[in-house]
Design a protein around this motif. Structure first.
Motif: not given
Ligand code: NI
Length: 183
Positions: A129-147
């Protein structure tokens, strides 16, 4: 310490690329503590600064179980040094897409470099879960959402559902059972 309002899609600020932090100072630590309070109150397991309207490369995460002690992680200017070829599928949700969930595939393990709460450089090998969560949050820094990882059809469906709920004045409910899916 304060709970800040969380931006929700389609707020254009969620598409912004966040800028690097220059100094980890008391102002930044105040922001990080506010972010953590906001995340715990939501509740969720991760939050990026842009989700409270601050376009800075800062994320907070806590993937500990409910019955454990809090175990916050602050990552400033995080960088992925390497990612596993092995992938992991996890049902993700997002505080900026209330009550919407979908399976997303990402590398199962990542090696990350970042500055911590005190501005010290650190590295972390994350999995699960930590790996998934870090990548999800780092996407936000690029303006990317999980959708943005889903098909255009699925993405449109979720955004339409979100707008409909907003128009009807429906308030997003707190969802403690799904806390570990929301970031
Ligand atoms: Ni999110």
């Amino acid at each position: 310490m304060a709970i800040r309002p969380i931006l929700t899609a389609p707020d254009p600020r969620l598409k912004v690329v966040s800028r690097p932090v220059e100094t980890v100072d008391d102002d930044l630590r105040r922001l990080m503590r506010d972010m953590l309070d906001t995340m715990y109150a939501a509740p969720g397991v991760g939050l990026a600064a842009i989700q409270v309207g601050e376009p800075l490369r800062v994320i907070v995460i806590d993937v500990s179980d409910d019955d454990e002690k809090q175990d916050p992680l602050y990552l400033v200017n995080p960088e992925i040094l390497s990612a596993s070829e092995e992938m992991r599928v996890y049902e993700e949700g997002c505080l900026s897409l209330p009550e919407q969930f979908a399976e997303v595939e990402r590398p199962a393990r990542v090696h990350v470099r970042y500055l911590d709460y005190d501005g010290a450089e650190r590295e972390l090998h994350a999995e699960g879960l930590l790996a998934t969560c870090i990548q999800h949050e780092m996407d936000h820094l690029e303006g990317i959402l999980f959708v943005d990882h889903l098909s255009a059809l699925k993405r449109k469906m979720i955004l339409r559902r979100l707008l409909k709920a907003r128009k009807s004045g429906q308030k997003a409910e707190k969802n403690p059972e799904r806390r570990r899916h929301i970031a």
